[in-house]
Write a protein that holds these residues in place. Structure first.
Motif, PDB file in Angstrom:
ATOM      1  N   HIS A   1       0.819  -1.214   0.000  1.00  0.00           N
ATOM      2  CA  HIS A   1       0.000   0.000   0.000  1.00  0.00           C
ATOM      3  C   HIS A   1       0.858   1.272   0.000  1.00  0.00           C
TER       4      HIS A   1
ATOM      5  N   TYR B   1       2.095   1.517  -3.558  1.00  0.00           N
ATOM      6  CA  TYR B   1       0.944   1.860  -4.400  1.00  0.00           C
ATOM      7  C   TYR B   1       0.616   3.348  -4.264  1.00  0.00           C
ATOM      8  N   ASN B   2       0.510   3.836  -3.032  1.00  0.00           N
ATOM      9  CA  ASN B   2       0.182   5.243  -2.797  1.00  0.00           C
ATOM     10  C   ASN B   2       1.248   6.185  -3.348  1.00  0.00           C
TER      11      ASN B   2
ATOM     12  N   GLN C   1      -5.909   3.069  -9.344  1.00  0.00           N
ATOM     13  CA  GLN C   1      -5.482   4.400  -8.905  1.00  0.00           C
ATOM     14  C   GLN C   1      -6.388   5.489  -9.470  1.00  0.00           C
TER      15      GLN C   1
ATOM     16  N   LYS D   1      -5.905   6.807  -3.707  1.00  0.00           N
ATOM     17  CA  LYS D   1      -4.966   6.209  -2.752  1.00  0.00           C
ATOM     18  C   LYS D   1      -5.701   5.447  -1.650  1.00  0.00           C
TER      19      LYS D   1
ATOM     20  N   GLU E   1      -9.574   6.688  -1.409  1.00  0.00           N
ATOM     21  CA  GLU E   1     -10.064   8.065  -1.403  1.00  0.00           C
ATOM     22  C   GLU E   1     -11.442   8.199  -2.058  1.00  0.00           C
TER      23      GLU E   1
END
Length: 139
Positions: free
Chosen positions: A37, A40-41, A73, A78, A107
């Motif tokens: 994560h 990824y973020n 994404q 995120k 998000e």
């Protein structure tokens, strides 16, 4: 009688020693999900790809993997939080596999992520990733 007890203790010790992946698998997979994560973020999809197990990289083309995560994404954004909803650690043919299901909030939506890891020593390497999310379809 002492010989039988000694042999039983040796066998028991060998069994416990061979189960290190079983006892450490959940914690290693939890740490791998946090790392996944974070990468990824940060948009570090190459780092996820390079850190994954060779089985993961041979299962699909890198372009397909990138298209999937770019779609996640773009549509979901995120990761803001995640919680484990199910996990399983198993061993077969001296290979320890950890399966984790995460309820993840992004998000702009949410979904259930499924991770499969294979233990390499004390490290969990990504073997499989799947996400189920109505928000991916409807947004």
């Amino acid at each position: 009688m002492k010989t039988i007890i000694s042999m039983a203790l040796v066998c028991f010790g060998l069994c416990l020693g061979g189960c290190g992946g079983l006892t450490k698998g959940k914690a290693a997979a939890d740490a791998a999900i946090v790392r996944f994560h974070e990468q990824y973020n940060a948009g570090r999809l190459d780092a996820i790809w390079e850190g994954a197990h060779p089985k993961f990289r041979s299962a699909s083309k890198k372009e397909n993997y990138e298209q999937l995560l770019h779609a996640v994404q773009n549509k979901l954004g995120k990761v803001t939080s995640t919680a484990n909803v199910n996990w399983n650690v198993g061993a077969f043919n001296a290979t320890t596999t950890v399966k984790m299901a995460q309820k993840t909030v992004f998000e702009k939506g949410e979904g259930t992520e499924s991770f499969t890891f294979e233990m390499d020593g004390e490290k969990a390497l990504l073997v499989g990733y799947n996400i189920q999310s109505m928000d991916l379809i409807t947004k």
